[in-house]
Design an enzyme around this catalytic site. Sequence first.
Site: not given
Ligand code: FES
Length: 159
Positions: A65, A36, A109
Amino acid sequence: MNDDLQRRIQDALANPQNMGELANADSVGTVGNADCGEMLRLWVKFKEQNGRKVIDRATFQSFGCETAIAVASLATELIRGKTAEEALALKTEELAGELGPLPPMKIHCAQLVEGALRSALAPEKVEATPAASSNSPTLLDSFSKPKEGIKLTFLDEKK
Ligand code: FES
């Protein structure tokens, strides 16, 4: 993400705790998630309390995020007053605290926060086990049993 979780994340983000670099930190850990693109850095400062070395303060920086920021905010409060061993024994869902159960797509996350904490508190073990786990019950467990799931990259630090 359901509305209830979104509300809890927004509540945590309304007044995020412990954001920013911590001057004179005793240790720092940085992790990145290649999937991500998120990165999280966590600073820790210790103090002596009743003959124990406990976490006096922890702060973090994250880049975007909202879930990771919310978890890091809660986790850095949660680990205050704990020894490094006690903090490392916390489960991922405990770090997420009042956010409650995270949906599968958001668990990584919280694991990013877990990885940064692990990197800051036990960097020698991170080097021995560079891959974090998606289903380790505790941080300590993940040291001895590398598993698959999350792709964390532990980044070199200037301490
Ligand atoms: Fe990857 Fe939150 S979307 S750390």
